[in-house]
Design a protein around this motif. Sequence first.
Motif, PDB file in Angstrom:
ATOM      1  N   ALA A 230       0.831  -1.206   0.000  1.00 12.08           N
ATOM      2  CA  ALA A 230       0.000   0.000   0.000  1.00 12.08           C
ATOM      3  C   ALA A 230       0.862   1.251   0.000  1.00 12.08           C
ATOM      4  N   ALA A 231       1.954   1.257   0.774  1.00 11.92           N
ATOM      5  CA  ALA A 231       2.830   2.425   0.833  1.00 11.92           C
ATOM      6  C   ALA A 231       3.492   2.675  -0.514  1.00 11.92           C
ATOM      7  N   ALA A 232       3.929   1.610  -1.173  1.00 10.15           N
ATOM      8  CA  ALA A 232       4.584   1.759  -2.471  1.00 10.15           C
ATOM      9  C   ALA A 232       3.616   2.280  -3.524  1.00 10.15           C
ATOM     10  N   THR A 233       2.466   1.652  -3.632  1.00  8.16           N
ATOM     11  CA  THR A 233       1.520   2.063  -4.670  1.00  8.16           C
ATOM     12  C   THR A 233       0.939   3.446  -4.392  1.00  8.16           C
ATOM     13  N   THR A 234       0.740   3.779  -3.123  1.00  9.60           N
ATOM     14  CA  THR A 234       0.247   5.113  -2.778  1.00  9.60           C
ATOM     15  C   THR A 234       1.241   6.180  -3.219  1.00  9.60           C
ATOM     16  N   SER A 235       2.529   5.897  -3.101  1.00  9.04           N
ATOM     17  CA  SER A 235       3.548   6.862  -3.524  1.00  9.04           C
ATOM     18  C   SER A 235       3.436   7.144  -5.016  1.00  9.04           C
ATOM     19  N   VAL A 236       3.207   6.100  -5.797  1.00  3.54           N
ATOM     20  CA  VAL A 236       3.068   6.284  -7.242  1.00  3.54           C
ATOM     21  C   VAL A 236       1.797   7.064  -7.562  1.00  3.54           C
ATOM     22  N   ILE A 237       0.709   6.715  -6.905  1.00  2.27           N
ATOM     23  CA  ILE A 237      -0.556   7.414  -7.142  1.00  2.27           C
ATOM     24  C   ILE A 237      -0.396   8.911  -6.874  1.00  2.27           C
ATOM     25  N   GLU A 238       0.246   9.257  -5.771  1.00  2.00           N
ATOM     26  CA  GLU A 238       0.437  10.666  -5.430  1.00  2.00           C
ATOM     27  C   GLU A 238       1.339  11.356  -6.458  1.00  2.00           C
ATOM     28  N   ALA A 239       2.368  10.656  -6.956  1.00  2.32           N
ATOM     29  CA  ALA A 239       3.249  11.241  -7.961  1.00  2.32           C
ATOM     30  C   ALA A 239       2.493  11.514  -9.260  1.00  2.32           C
ATOM     31  N   GLN A 241      -0.779  11.994  -9.524  1.00  2.83           N
ATOM     32  CA  GLN A 241      -1.741  13.058  -9.278  1.00  2.83           C
ATOM     33  C   GLN A 241      -1.090  14.438  -9.260  1.00  2.83           C
ATOM     34  N   LEU A 242       0.187  14.494  -8.866  1.00  3.28           N
ATOM     35  CA  LEU A 242       0.910  15.765  -8.842  1.00  3.28           C
ATOM     36  C   LEU A 242       1.503  16.127 -10.199  1.00  3.28           C
ATOM     37  N   GLY A 243       1.362  15.227 -11.156  1.00  3.48           N
ATOM     38  CA  GLY A 243       1.845  15.514 -12.500  1.00  3.48           C
ATOM     39  C   GLY A 243       3.338  15.380 -12.677  1.00  3.48           C
ATOM     40  N   LEU A 244       4.011  14.608 -11.831  1.00  2.00           N
ATOM     41  CA  LEU A 244       5.443  14.407 -12.009  1.00  2.00           C
ATOM     42  C   LEU A 244       5.691  13.629 -13.304  1.00  2.00           C
ATOM     43  N   PRO A 245       6.780  13.927 -14.003  1.00  2.00           N
ATOM     44  CA  PRO A 245       7.019  13.311 -15.322  1.00  2.00           C
ATOM     45  C   PRO A 245       7.529  11.864 -15.217  1.00  2.00           C
ATOM     46  N   LEU A 246       6.702  11.007 -14.630  1.00  2.22           N
ATOM     47  CA  LEU A 246       7.039   9.592 -14.522  1.00  2.22           C
ATOM     48  C   LEU A 246       7.000   8.938 -15.897  1.00  2.22           C
ATOM     49  N   ALA A 247       8.085   8.323 -16.285  1.00  2.00           N
ATOM     50  CA  ALA A 247       8.089   7.544 -17.522  1.00  2.00           C
ATOM     51  C   ALA A 247       7.841   6.071 -17.240  1.00  2.00           C
ATOM     52  N   ALA A 281      13.477  17.600 -19.346  1.00  2.00           N
ATOM     53  CA  ALA A 281      14.642  18.474 -19.318  1.00  2.00           C
ATOM     54  C   ALA A 281      15.420  18.212 -18.017  1.00  2.00           C
ATOM     55  N   PRO A 282      16.730  18.452 -18.009  1.00  2.00           N
ATOM     56  CA  PRO A 282      17.533  18.132 -16.823  1.00  2.00           C
ATOM     57  C   PRO A 282      17.000  18.731 -15.531  1.00  2.00           C
ATOM     58  N   GLU A 283      16.617  20.003 -15.587  1.00  2.00           N
ATOM     59  CA  GLU A 283      16.120  20.638 -14.361  1.00  2.00           C
ATOM     60  C   GLU A 283      14.771  20.064 -13.944  1.00  2.00           C
ATOM     61  N   GLU A 284      13.934  19.697 -14.917  1.00  2.00           N
ATOM     62  CA  GLU A 284      12.632  19.100 -14.617  1.00  2.00           C
ATOM     63  C   GLU A 284      12.806  17.737 -13.957  1.00  2.00           C
ATOM     64  N   VAL A 285      13.731  16.942 -14.496  1.00  2.00           N
ATOM     65  CA  VAL A 285      13.989  15.623 -13.940  1.00  2.00           C
ATOM     66  C   VAL A 285      14.553  15.734 -12.527  1.00  2.00           C
ATOM     67  N   ALA A 286      15.447  16.691 -12.325  1.00  4.43           N
ATOM     68  CA  ALA A 286      16.036  16.875 -10.991  1.00  4.43           C
ATOM     69  C   ALA A 286      14.970  17.266  -9.968  1.00  4.43           C
ATOM     70  N   ARG A 291      11.173  15.706  -5.560  1.00  4.37           N
ATOM     71  CA  ARG A 291       9.781  15.676  -5.097  1.00  4.37           C
ATOM     72  C   ARG A 291       9.349  14.243  -4.794  1.00  4.37           C
ATOM     73  N   PHE A 292       9.777  13.321  -5.627  1.00  7.17           N
ATOM     74  CA  PHE A 292       9.387  11.929  -5.404  1.00  7.17           C
ATOM     75  C   PHE A 292      10.054  11.367  -4.148  1.00  7.17           C
ATOM     76  N   LYS A 293      11.289  11.750  -3.895  1.00  5.09           N
ATOM     77  CA  LYS A 293      11.948  11.327  -2.656  1.00  5.09           C
ATOM     78  C   LYS A 293      11.114  11.710  -1.443  1.00  5.09           C
ATOM     79  N   ALA A 294      10.592  12.934  -1.465  1.00  5.58           N
ATOM     80  CA  ALA A 294       9.786  13.406  -0.350  1.00  5.58           C
ATOM     81  C   ALA A 294       8.484  12.624  -0.229  1.00  5.58           C
ATOM     82  N   ILE A 295       7.853  12.342  -1.356  1.00  2.00           N
ATOM     83  CA  ILE A 295       6.615  11.553  -1.336  1.00  2.00           C
ATOM     84  C   ILE A 295       6.881  10.168  -0.756  1.00  2.00           C
ATOM     85  N   ALA A 296       7.945   9.540  -1.221  1.00  2.00           N
ATOM     86  CA  ALA A 296       8.280   8.198  -0.735  1.00  2.00           C
ATOM     87  C   ALA A 296       8.571   8.219   0.760  1.00  2.00           C
ATOM     88  N   LEU A 297       9.308   9.208   1.217  1.00  2.00           N
ATOM     89  CA  LEU A 297       9.635   9.312   2.643  1.00  2.00           C
ATOM     90  C   LEU A 297       8.368   9.472   3.477  1.00  2.00           C
TER      91      LEU A 297
END
Length: 458
Positions: A230-239, A241-247, A281-286, A291-297
Motif C-alpha cells: 500500500a505504501a509503495a503504490t500510494t507513492s506512485v498514485i500521489e506522484a 496526481q501531482l503531475g510528475l514526469p514519470l516515464a 529536461a535536466p532541471e525538470e527531472v532533478a 519531489r518523489f523522494k519526499a513523497i516516498a519518505l
Amino acid sequence: MSELPAAFAERLRAHLGERFITSKAICGQHAGGGMHLRPLPPQAVAMAESIDDIVAVVRACDAFGVPLIPFGAGTSLECHVGAARGGVSLNLSGMNRVLLVNLEDQDCTVEAGVTRSALNEHLRRTGLFFPVDPGADATIGGMASTRASGTTTVRYGGMRENVLGLTVVTPAGEVVRTSRRARKSAAGYDLTHLFVGAEGTLGVIAEVTLRLYGAPEAASAAVGSFPSAAAATTSVIEAVQLGLPLARAEYLDAATIAAVNNAFKTNHALADTLFVEFHGAPEEVARASERFKAIALDNGGGEFKWAIEEEERTALWRARHHAGFAVAASRPGARPWSTDVCVPISRLAECIVETKKDLASAPFPAAVLGHVGDGNFHVVLMLNPSSREELAAAEQFNDALVARAIAMDGTCTGEHGVGLGKREALVAELGASVDLMRAIKRALDPRGLMNPEKIFAA
C-alpha cells in the motif's frame, strides 16, 4: 481434425515453395499455449515475406475453409497463437522492414514482423524512439493485435495511443488501409482501432504506422523499498496526481525481489519495492526526483538508489524486464501461470493488498509485480504441474482476482489480452457488449476462419 486438403497444400507450395512447412517440429514451435494452457499446434506453417504472400495464404484459406492464425514472435500468454481448430499458422517474422521514417512528423511505417528492439535500433541516430515496451521483444504487428502496453505506458501510452494507421488483409483477401498519416481525422469509422486489440480475429495486420517521440533530454531511474504494498503504490498514485514526469513506475513485491537478487546477483532489500524513471529536461527531472523522494519518505519509503547514466539505467531495467523469468526459476520444476488485471488507479493499493491476502493462504508460491503507474499488475503463480490441488487453487485464485478487479470497475486483463484463457472473464466484464463483438466478427469473417475461438467461443 481432418487433414489439410491436398489441393490447398499444393496451391500454397506453388506460391511459397519451401516456406510452406508441415513438419511437426516447426508446427510445435507455433503452438502457443501460454503458461497454463495446453499447446495447440497448427497443421502447417506459412512463412510470409510480403503482402502478396499474406494475400495468397488468406485467399487459399478462404477458398478451402482452412483456419488461419497470424503469428509474430509467439510471446503472448493467453494462447493467442494456438491453433484451436488446426489450420495454418501465418508467420510474419520475415516481414521485418522499416518502410518509412518521417522525422518532421515523428512517425514511421513498418512491416508487421519488425520487433520493437529492431525498430529502436533503426531509429537510434535519428533522435526519435518508439516507447511502448512490453518487456518481451515482440513484433510490432503482434503488439498492435494484442493492444500491448508495458513499463512506459504511464507517460507515453500503449499501442492504443500510438498506432496511427494500419494496412490489413481482410478475411476475403482484400488489402485495406485504415487511415492516412494525419494526426487527427473525423472521416468515417475508426477502423484502425477496430483492428488494434482484435487479436487477429478480424484480419491480418501487414503494416503499422506508429507515433514516435523525441528521445528525452535527461532521464533518471531509481529503486527503493517500502514497508508495504500500500505504501509503495500510494507513492506512485500521489506522484501521478501531482503531475510528475514519470516515464516508468514498476512495483515488485518481496518474493519478486528475492528472485531478482538471486538471478542477477543484486542486493535489493527484500521488501515491497518500486523501480521508477523520470524523463524530461535536466532541471525538470532533478526537481521531480527530489519531489518523489519526499513523497516516498512520507509513505515510509527508504533511501532510493539512483541511476542516471544510460548503462546504469539499462542494467536496472534489464533486471525488471526479466523479473518474470527470475520468478519462474525460483521453484525448480514448477510451471508458471502469469495473469494480470487493471483497475482505476484510485483502487490499485486496495486491489493489491486484497490479492496478497489471498496469496498468503495459497498452496503454492507466487509473486506480484506490475505497471502501477497505470493501475495494471501481474501475479505469477508457481505451480507443481503434477498437483491437481495446486491447479484447482490457482484457478480459484484467478477467478477471485478477476472478479475483484471487475467489481472495482477494472478489467480482467490490462495487457495480456483475452485469447483462449479469459473468454469467460470478458463476458463477466462486458456482458452484452460481447454479443456486439460477435456480430462484428461475423460481418467481417462470416466463415469464422480468422484465429477462431479467440476472444469468445464461436
